[in-house]
Design a protein around this motif. Structure first.
Motif, PDB file in Angstrom:
ATOM      1  N   GLU A 271       2.938  -3.741  -5.599  1.00 54.40           N
ATOM      2  CA  GLU A 271       1.973  -3.919  -4.526  1.00 54.40           C
ATOM      3  C   GLU A 271       1.791  -5.386  -4.143  1.00 54.40           C
ATOM      4  OE1 GLU A 271      -1.320  -1.471  -5.811  1.00 54.40           O
ATOM      5  OE2 GLU A 271      -0.360   0.295  -4.936  1.00 54.40           O
TER       6      GLU A 271
ATOM      7  N   GLN B   5       7.985   4.887  -0.869  1.00 56.18           N
ATOM      8  CA  GLN B   5       6.689   5.387  -1.299  1.00 56.18           C
ATOM      9  C   GLN B   5       6.622   6.866  -0.942  1.00 56.18           C
ATOM     10  OE1 GLN B   5       3.239   3.540   0.480  1.00 56.18           O
ATOM     11  NE2 GLN B   5       1.990   4.070  -1.282  1.00 56.18           N
TER      12      GLN B   5
ATOM     13  N   ARG C 272       2.928  -1.045 -11.110  1.00 51.47           N
ATOM     14  CA  ARG C 272       2.531  -0.766  -9.741  1.00 51.47           C
ATOM     15  C   ARG C 272       1.920  -2.021  -9.110  1.00 51.47           C
ATOM     16  NH1 ARG C 272       1.445   4.022  -6.968  1.00 51.47           N
ATOM     17  NH2 ARG C 272       0.123   3.692  -5.153  1.00 51.47           N
TER      18      ARG C 272
END
Length: 81
Positions: free
Chosen positions: A75, A8, A71
């Motif tokens: 996540e 990240q 995404r």
């Protein structure tokens, strides 16, 4: 052993998915700017890794994650789902 990893960016919060047989070396390379794709969004932190017995298995999992381009999927994986 082989690994897939998710980094990240601490600059723009984006994720990067990769595979390697040495995660620590690979993270250092990303943070030194050795990868053109990640150089402009340094620094990176390791947020997920998963071990595989073969390079083929690691690359297949990496490809399946990248193919989804989501995404939300990343996540959910980070949250343990």
């Amino acid at each position: 052993m082989y690994w897939i990893y998710i980094l990240q960016s601490q600059k723009n919060d984006r994720y990067y998915i990769g595979s390697s047989n040495d995660i620590e070396r690979r993270l250092a390379e990303h943070n030194r700017g050795k990868s053109p794709y990640t150089a402009s969004t340094r620094p990176w932190k390791l947020v997920f890794s998963k071990e595989f017995a073969t390079l083929k298995a690691a690359r297949q999992f990496e490809h399946s994650l990248k193919k989804q381009k989501s995404r939300k999927v990343i996540e959910e994986l980070l949250a343990g789902g």
